[in-house]
Design a protein around this motif. Structure first.
Motif, PDB file in Angstrom:
ATOM      1  N   VAL A 153       9.783   4.974  -7.480  1.00 30.25           N
ATOM      2  CA  VAL A 153      10.972   4.565  -8.232  1.00 30.25           C
ATOM      3  C   VAL A 153      11.098   3.054  -8.245  1.00 30.25           C
ATOM      4  O   VAL A 153      11.438   2.451  -9.266  1.00 30.25           O
ATOM      5  N   GLY A 154      10.825   2.431  -7.082  1.00 28.50           N
ATOM      6  CA  GLY A 154      10.951   0.985  -7.054  1.00 28.50           C
ATOM      7  C   GLY A 154      10.819   0.402  -5.665  1.00 28.50           C
ATOM      8  O   GLY A 154      10.589   1.116  -4.690  1.00 28.50           O
ATOM      9  N   VAL A 155      10.980  -0.907  -5.589  1.00 30.73           N
ATOM     10  CA  VAL A 155      10.775  -1.642  -4.344  1.00 30.73           C
ATOM     11  C   VAL A 155      11.880  -2.658  -4.149  1.00 30.73           C
ATOM     12  O   VAL A 155      12.557  -3.076  -5.092  1.00 30.73           O
ATOM     13  N   TYR A 156      12.037  -3.046  -2.884  1.00 37.89           N
ATOM     14  CA  TYR A 156      12.947  -4.149  -2.539  1.00 37.89           C
ATOM     15  C   TYR A 156      12.226  -5.053  -1.557  1.00 37.89           C
ATOM     16  O   TYR A 156      11.533  -4.584  -0.645  1.00 37.89           O
ATOM     17  N   HIS A 185       2.054  -1.741  -9.419  1.00 40.11           N
ATOM     18  CA  HIS A 185       2.084  -0.321  -9.059  1.00 40.11           C
ATOM     19  C   HIS A 185       3.180   0.476  -9.752  1.00 40.11           C
ATOM     20  O   HIS A 185       3.238   1.692  -9.600  1.00 40.11           O
ATOM     21  N   GLY A 186       4.061  -0.191 -10.500  1.00 42.40           N
ATOM     22  CA  GLY A 186       5.111   0.509 -11.223  1.00 42.40           C
ATOM     23  C   GLY A 186       6.432   0.481 -10.488  1.00 42.40           C
ATOM     24  O   GLY A 186       6.559  -0.060  -9.389  1.00 42.40           O
ATOM     25  N   GLY A 187       7.446   1.071 -11.106  1.00 42.76           N
ATOM     26  CA  GLY A 187       8.758   1.119 -10.499  1.00 42.76           C
ATOM     27  C   GLY A 187       9.584  -0.119 -10.788  1.00 42.76           C
ATOM     28  O   GLY A 187       9.107  -1.113 -11.323  1.00 42.76           O
ATOM     29  N   GLU A 188      10.855  -0.034 -10.420  1.00 44.80           N
ATOM     30  CA  GLU A 188      11.794  -1.132 -10.637  1.00 44.80           C
ATOM     31  C   GLU A 188      11.831  -2.069  -9.430  1.00 44.80           C
ATOM     32  O   GLU A 188      11.410  -1.707  -8.332  1.00 44.80           O
ATOM     33  N   VAL A 189      12.388  -3.233  -9.652  1.00 48.72           N
ATOM     34  CA  VAL A 189      12.707  -4.153  -8.560  1.00 48.72           C
ATOM     35  C   VAL A 189      14.212  -4.044  -8.310  1.00 48.72           C
ATOM     36  O   VAL A 189      15.019  -4.261  -9.230  1.00 48.72           O
ATOM     37  N   PHE A 190      14.594  -3.682  -7.097  1.00 52.71           N
ATOM     38  CA  PHE A 190      16.010  -3.555  -6.749  1.00 52.71           C
ATOM     39  C   PHE A 190      16.477  -4.812  -6.032  1.00 52.71           C
ATOM     40  O   PHE A 190      15.714  -5.437  -5.288  1.00 52.71           O
ATOM     41  N   ASP A 191      17.749  -5.160  -6.243  1.00 53.16           N
ATOM     42  CA  ASP A 191      18.255  -6.413  -5.676  1.00 53.16           C
ATOM     43  C   ASP A 191      18.928  -6.233  -4.319  1.00 53.16           C
ATOM     44  O   ASP A 191      19.433  -7.194  -3.744  1.00 53.16           O
ATOM     45  N   ARG A 209       8.503  -8.385  -7.567  1.00 50.85           N
ATOM     46  CA  ARG A 209       8.098  -8.291  -8.975  1.00 50.85           C
ATOM     47  C   ARG A 209       6.584  -8.131  -9.098  1.00 50.85           C
ATOM     48  O   ARG A 209       6.094  -7.367  -9.939  1.00 50.85           O
ATOM     49  N   GLU A 210       5.837  -8.826  -8.260  1.00 48.01           N
ATOM     50  CA  GLU A 210       4.374  -8.721  -8.294  1.00 48.01           C
ATOM     51  C   GLU A 210       3.913  -7.301  -7.984  1.00 48.01           C
ATOM     52  O   GLU A 210       3.037  -6.754  -8.665  1.00 48.01           O
ATOM     53  N   VAL A 211       4.503  -6.707  -6.947  1.00 44.70           N
ATOM     54  CA  VAL A 211       4.096  -5.357  -6.537  1.00 44.70           C
ATOM     55  C   VAL A 211       4.531  -4.330  -7.578  1.00 44.70           C
ATOM     56  O   VAL A 211       3.770  -3.409  -7.915  1.00 44.70           O
ATOM     57  N   ALA A 212       5.741  -4.477  -8.121  1.00 48.63           N
ATOM     58  CA  ALA A 212       6.218  -3.547  -9.148  1.00 48.63           C
ATOM     59  C   ALA A 212       5.363  -3.644 -10.410  1.00 48.63           C
ATOM     60  O   ALA A 212       5.069  -2.630 -11.052  1.00 48.63           O
ATOM     61  N   LYS A 213       4.950  -4.828 -10.749  1.00 45.40           N
ATOM     62  CA  LYS A 213       4.100  -5.009 -11.929  1.00 45.40           C
ATOM     63  C   LYS A 213       2.766  -4.303 -11.746  1.00 45.40           C
ATOM     64  O   LYS A 213       2.224  -3.708 -12.677  1.00 45.40           O
ATOM     65  N   HIS A 234       0.829  -1.206   0.000  1.00 42.78           N
ATOM     66  CA  HIS A 234       0.000   0.000   0.000  1.00 42.78           C
ATOM     67  C   HIS A 234       0.866   1.261   0.000  1.00 42.78           C
ATOM     68  O   HIS A 234       0.483   2.280  -0.592  1.00 42.78           O
ATOM     69  N   HIS A 235       2.026   1.208   0.632  1.00 42.99           N
ATOM     70  CA  HIS A 235       2.972   2.320   0.509  1.00 42.99           C
ATOM     71  C   HIS A 235       3.350   2.499  -0.957  1.00 42.99           C
ATOM     72  O   HIS A 235       3.382   3.635  -1.463  1.00 42.99           O
ATOM     73  N   ALA A 236       3.630   1.402  -1.653  1.00 44.74           N
ATOM     74  CA  ALA A 236       3.986   1.477  -3.074  1.00 44.74           C
ATOM     75  C   ALA A 236       2.831   2.063  -3.885  1.00 44.74           C
ATOM     76  O   ALA A 236       3.038   2.942  -4.741  1.00 44.74           O
TER      77      ALA A 236
END
Length: 309
Positions: free
Chosen positions: A34-37, A51-57, A45-49, A20-22
């Motif tokens: 910008v993205g999530v970790y 709500h947008g943004g990149e997936v950071f490692d 990947r599910e959340v980025a797909k 929900h923050h995303a």
């Protein structure tokens, strides 16, 4: 005056609450996601797909790309996630409690001061429209009761119910009473976990106000209510439903009045306030010091309970 560019925001930990923050960072005008970790790359990947943004490692890579990050990991990981983000000059919103220990909270505050960064703590009820009404209308509280009951869930159980749920009401009461504490008396029991799952505390303040807090995470139904008694008036409000009533003494006796509350999503209001504090370089409504004070009291309550368990 030039329009400010949106803050580049990220989320560390995208479980139930982090998602929900995303979502909100992607929706607010002041921010861009910008993205999530997350430790689960699949979940990230599910959340980025969605709500947008990149997936950071890594946390470090997320921090390098962001102006501000929400830390929505389990409580016992808050410190280890927050420090590398602060070292990369990120402003932080850390979900409550700020950390499980005062030593870790102080470490975060010291690092934030060193870096000149804002740290806001996610005491979400402070942004509930109910709280806005209370702050305007509670002038001389004499007795406060809070009930916060929830069905059992497996998330959040790395800490006891005091740090998990009661700390919300501790923060609210501190904001309303504004007096040093004279005495704390607490009891609790464990039911589903090794720590307390049901707790009650009575807090007496030096100004004479007394607060009684009932908390459970093994209830059959969810309850988030507060009642405030002050001279000539009694307020009863429901944080979940964002409604309540005021009973006041009048010429013809007691009169009951429903409270007009303009409803809103507390988390969205909280994150918008966080972004505003960063852009205006002002102190957030719930800063790290307030979060640490609420934590200190919650730890005292926890220690009293565990001494008798």
């Amino acid at each position: 005056m030039a329009k400010q560019a949106p803050l580049r925001c990220g989320v560390a930990g995208v479980g139930y609450l982090g998602q929900h923050h995303a979502r909100i960072y992607g929706a607010l005008k002041q921010t861009e996601l910008v993205g999530v970790y997350d430790v689960s790359a699949k979940r990230a990947r599910e959340v980025a797909k969605e709500h947008g943004g990149e997936v950071f490692d890594s946390i470090e890579a997320l921090g390098e790309a962001c102006d501000a990050v929400s830390v929505v990991t389990p409580t016992d990981l808050h410190h280890d996630v927050a420090i590398p983000l602060l070292e990369r000059n990120c402003h932080l919103l850390i979900e409550k409690p700020i950390t499980p220990t005062l030593e870790e909270a102080e470490s975060i505050m010291q690092k934030a001061k060193e870096k000149g960064r804002i740290v806001q703590v996610g005491h979400i009820e402070h942004f509930n429209p109910v709280m806005a009404f209370l702050e305007k209308n509670v002038t001389d509280p004499r007795f406060i009761t809070c009930d916060r009951l929830a069905p059992f869930k497996k998330r959040g159980i790395e800490v006891g119910v005091v740090l998990d749920l009661m700390i919300h009401d501790i923060g609210v009461i501190l904001q309303l009473v504004k007096s040093p504490i004279a005495r704390i008396d607490s009891v609790g029991v464990n039911v589903m976990t090794k720590t307390e799952d049901i707790a009650n505390t009575r807090i007496a303040f030096e100004n004479g106000c007394v607060a009684n807090i009932n908390t459970s995470r093994v209830s059959r139904k969810a309850v988030r209510e507060i009642r405030v008694f002050q001279p000539n008036a009694y307020l009863s409000l429901n944080f979940a439903e964002q409604k309540g009533h005021l009973i006041r003494k009048g010429k013809l006796g007691l009169s009951k009045k429903d409270i007009p509350i303009e409803k809103g999503e507390p988390l969205m209001l909280e994150l918008a306030s966080f972004a505003d504090a960063i852009q205006s370089q002002s102190n957030p409504k719930v800063d790290a010091r307030l979060g640490a004070t609420a934590l200190e009291i919650a730890i005292q309550v926890t220690e009293q309970i565990r001494a008798s368990m």
